[in-house]
Design an enzyme around this catalytic site. Structure first.
Site, PDB file in Angstrom:
ATOM      1  N   LEU A   1      -8.607   5.553  -0.694  1.00  0.00           N
ATOM      2  CA  LEU A   1      -9.021   6.097   0.588  1.00  0.00           C
ATOM      3  C   LEU A   1      -9.026   7.624   0.581  1.00  0.00           C
ATOM      4  O   LEU A   1      -9.960   8.249   1.107  1.00  0.00           O
ATOM      5  CB  LEU A   1      -8.094   5.558   1.693  1.00  0.00           C
ATOM      6  N   ILE A   3       4.993  13.564   2.494  1.00  0.00           N
ATOM      7  CA  ILE A   3       4.782  13.304   3.913  1.00  0.00           C
ATOM      8  C   ILE A   3       6.068  12.966   4.654  1.00  0.00           C
ATOM      9  O   ILE A   3       6.132  13.115   5.887  1.00  0.00           O
ATOM     10  CB  ILE A   3       3.740  12.181   4.129  1.00  0.00           C
ATOM     11  N   ASP A  38      -4.262  -4.925   9.000  1.00  0.00           N
ATOM     12  CA  ASP A  38      -4.370  -6.218   9.666  1.00  0.00           C
ATOM     13  C   ASP A  38      -3.103  -7.042   9.492  1.00  0.00           C
ATOM     14  O   ASP A  38      -2.884  -8.024  10.213  1.00  0.00           O
ATOM     15  CB  ASP A  38      -5.572  -6.989   9.132  1.00  0.00           C
ATOM     16  N   TYR A  86       5.901  -5.105   4.601  1.00  0.00           N
ATOM     17  CA  TYR A  86       4.770  -4.179   4.682  1.00  0.00           C
ATOM     18  C   TYR A  86       4.204  -4.138   6.116  1.00  0.00           C
ATOM     19  O   TYR A  86       3.989  -3.063   6.680  1.00  0.00           O
ATOM     20  CB  TYR A  86       3.681  -4.597   3.700  1.00  0.00           C
ATOM     21  N   LYS A 118       4.195  -0.947   8.949  1.00  0.00           N
ATOM     22  CA  LYS A 118       3.004  -0.434   9.621  1.00  0.00           C
ATOM     23  C   LYS A 118       3.139  -0.542  11.139  1.00  0.00           C
ATOM     24  O   LYS A 118       2.712   0.347  11.877  1.00  0.00           O
ATOM     25  CB  LYS A 118       1.767  -1.198   9.136  1.00  0.00           C
TER      26      LYS A 118
END
Length: 749
Positions: free
Chosen positions: A460, A485, A550, A573, A577
């Site tokens: 990405l 980050i 998703d 995971y 998110k």
């Protein structure tokens, strides 16, 4: 001298192809939304090109007229203090009881025009027929639109009918309202050519003025096209009548597009077949001048100067539109506005620039010959079903106020960059707006705030960098060594150093199964890191976008999930998110959080579609889950939409995935079929449980959006993927009974 004004317009063509009518107002939904006018008013426009179309008011018989729609709209415009420029015929041939070659066409149009003036005697500006020259070319010379003739005599008849119709219409209108003004529009470009075709370019450069020249009474025996018009059947009496009794426009309306300037080249082998045409002496390609390295387009400023020099009349840009990405749309409008403003300050009689089209347009990529629903966004975006404000509408609103412009507008539009040329055999110096790590690659002579992109090694992150290069968006692509980050000090240092206008976070922990054993690392990268970035961006006033998955859903819904559906993750995971979404939006409500799924793209091999096609092409068994359903996402579509939404200043949670829900096995089968491969017997649909993955997955995690971020269908995306990808998926001969090289590909985030 007063500043130029901002005008507006809505694409309103009702053109006829065979027996079918194509209605832009119906396609856009504006036909049923009076509230659109209030949105237009918020832009501060002074005038609007607005339809009271002959085909709509009196479609079956000239005496059977329905003024309901027009009355409601024009009265509302009057209440909003927006002066309408009423159009009677817009790229059409009229109702079924007439057409452009009908000898009574002018009189019939004038009769209708009288009725309009009687209904709305207060309307002071009219465009009886939009772009007569262009309409005559497309309808009677090229045969795209009704009546589909393809000869010079029909072209001349269609053009003169429209010019006479305009003159008679204005006479009829002025009998009701003597103050009524004619705003005559046409597309105005310029033809460039090789030396061998200079004669053809000269002819077209004379022809481009014909609508205005005829109305102004300039086409006499000394006019360069007098002989041509006489040869193709226009009578001397007809031409001299316009010379002796002209109907000059009160305002010249110039419609100028990036494709308005053309290049003619007899070396047709260098150009695609669909650009080929001919005259009596040569076959040649007719292409956009902006795409030819050898051509130097005049540009809108020079075009306007030509108009001002030719006619001692006020001039307006009556259409300024570009079908492109968000920043390029604004760059085009800025280019047109700045050119018009410059000439205004130089004393030229340039009055306004028209934002066209406010709601966008449909199917102009096929010149309105197909009803395929191909949408070009305007100042407002209709993808979600209702007009939505965008960076373009905000930009337009700020133009007359000389508001500060978005940082991306400090870069020239693509039509002024090296990348404009696609027809060339000469080497080019590539542009590079990128910066990797500490190697500064931004232009040093421009104070351009970059876009920061984290995740330099991921699919990405690299895709964002690639498409920012394409779109002319300066950026800095950072590795973890450049920016950690999850380290507030590292983030602060980077923001201080680069001073970006926005930050895109594509970094994170992506190994879904490994997250079950490495939960601490997963939460650090996927939850804590985005939260740290959000807090820092909030403090610095920097835009922020980050990505979710998703896998925040449990699959119990068994139908596509929308943005408002409650997350219920099944694995570490997914939980990382979910918590990231909550913490990011708590720290920065203006942040953009994008949920997406199942990447595939043309720039690397790390995706399911590539491996499925490779296995099937090599006739190797390929197992794919038949009972786990996802929404595949084409990376270029995802990134382009994310950049548009970021530039628009959108916030909150958005679902961005291509349209359609597929099992992994169905996706592999569809890709293979589109690639011309037979998936049987190599594709082996199996239960998801057979992969024995440590992390639980939802059986159904397809995404759908209730917002305007709608991407093309999965099938459309796969076709473009196959066209763009570098790998050739032709089958190879192998032992049909071999099981060597069997590929097992489990669903990942």
């Amino acid at each position: 001298m007063a500043n130029i004004e901002l005008w507006g317009g809505v694409e309103c063509t009702v053109n006829r192809v065979g027996e079918e009518y194509f209605d832009q107002l119906a396609q856009s939904g504006h036909a049923n939304r009076l509230s659109d006018l209030d949105l237009f008013a918020e832009l501060g426009i002074k005038k609007i090109r607005y339809p009271v179309l002959w085909e709509s008011v009196a479609p079956e018989h000239p005496e059977q007229q329905d003024w309901t729609w027009a009355t409601e709209r024009l009265n509302r415009l009057r209440e909003l203090n927006i002066d309408p420029i009423v159009g009677l015929l817009h790229h059409g041939s009229g109702p079924r009881y007439t057409h452009l070659l009908d000898e009574d066409f002018p009189q019939k149009l004038a009769q209708y025009a009288r009725g309009v003036a009687q209904q709305f005697p207060w309307v002071n500006h009219y465009t009886p027929i939009n772009e007569p020259l262009t309409t005559a070319r497309f309808s009677a010379l090229y045969g795209f639109w009704y009546p589909h003739t393809q000869d010079d005599a029909s072209f001349a008849t269609a053009l003169l009918n429209q010019i006479k119709g305009t003159k008679l219409a204005m006479q009829a209108i002025r009998e009701i309202n003597p103050q009524a003004k004619l705003v005559q529009t046409d597309d105005l470009g310029y033809s460039h050519s090789t030396p061998a075709l200079q004669y053809q370019a000269d002819f077209e450069n004379h022809r481009r003025w014909l609508s205005w020249d005829l109305l102004c009474g300039k086409v006499d025996q000394q006019h360069p096209l007098w002989g041509y018009l006489r040869r193709v059947g226009v009578s001397e009496e007809t031409l001299l009548e316009l010379v002796q009794d002209p109907c000059p426009p009160d305002i010249i309306g110039v419609n100028y597009y990036v494709t308005s300037e053309r290049y003619l080249d007899e070396r047709i082998i260098d150009y695609p077949w669909h650009t080929h045409g001919s005259n009596a002496w040569h076959r040649y390609a007719d292409v956009e001048a902006v795409r030819v390295q050898a051509a130097t387009p005049l540009g809108v400023q020079n075009i306007l100067e030509q108009v001002c020099a030719r006619y001692d009349l006020p001039v307006v840009i009556t259409e300024a539109h570009l079908c492109c990405t968000r920043e390029e749309q604004m760059r085009w409008l800025a280019d047109v506005w700045d050119s018009a403003s410059f000439l205004r300050k130089q004393g030229k009689n340039v009055l306004a620039v028209t934002a066209w089209s406010l709601l966008g347009a449909y199917d102009w990529n096929s010149l309105l010959t197909r009803n395929a629903g191909h949408y070009e966004m305007g100042a407002f975006d209709l993808k979600g079903g209702q007009p939505a404000r965008t960076a373009v509408s905000d930009f337009l609103k700020g133009l007359p106020l000389e508001a500060e412009r978005h940082p991306v507008l400090k870069v020239d539009g693509w039509w002024k960059r090296v990348c404009r040329s696609i027809y060339t055999n000469m080497p080019e110096e590539p542009e590079n707006w990128s910066q990797a790590g500490n190697e500064q690659m931004l232009p040093h002579d421009l104070a351009i705030e970059p876009l920061l992109i984290t995740g330099a090694t991921g699919t990405l992150g690299r895709a964002f960098a690639r498409l920012c290069d394409t779109r002319g968006i300066p950026y800095v692509l950072l590795t973890r060594q450049d920016l950690d980050i999850a380290d507030a000090a590292s983030v602060e240092k980077a923001l201080q150093k680069y001073r970006p206008w926005a930050l895109v976070n594509t970094a994170g922990f992506v190994r879904v199964d490994a997250a079950e054993e490495e939960a601490e690392a997963c939460y650090r990268e996927n939850t804590h890191g985005p939260a740290v970035l959000a807090k820092a961006c909030q403090a610095h006033g920097v835009g922020f976008v980050t990505f979710s998955s998703d896998l925040v859903f449990d699959g119990e819904k068994m139908e596509p999930y929308l943005e408002e559906d409650q997350p219920q993750p099944l694995n570490v995971y997914g939980r990382s998110k979910t918590q990231a979404e909550e913490q990011v939006l708590a720290a920065m409500p203006q942040a953009l959080v994008i949920r997406t799924s199942a990447f595939f793209g043309p720039w690397d091999e790390h995706n399911f579609v590539y491996h499925a096609l490779r296995a099937i092409a090599h006739q190797e068994p390929f197992k794919a889950a038949e009972d786990s359903f996802i929404t595949p996402t084409y990376v270029p579509d995802l990134v382009n939409m994310a950049l548009d939404l970021l530039i628009d200043g959108e916030s909150g949670i958005w679902h961005l995935a291509n349209t359609g829900a597929y099992s992994w096995a169905q996706l592999a089968e569809l890709a293979a079929n589109l690639a011309g491969l037979d998936p049987a017997p190599w594709l082996q649909p199996v239960p998801m449980a057979s992969f024995k993955q440590p992390a639980a997955r939802p059986v159904y995690s397809a995404l759908e959006t209730g917002k305007r971020g709608i991407l093309p269908s999965v099938e459309d995306a796969l076709r473009r993927y196959l066209h763009a990808c570098e790998f050739n998926f032709r089958p190879v001969q192998t032992d049909l009974h071999s099981t060597e090289g069997e590929i097992r590909f489990a669903a990942q985030a």
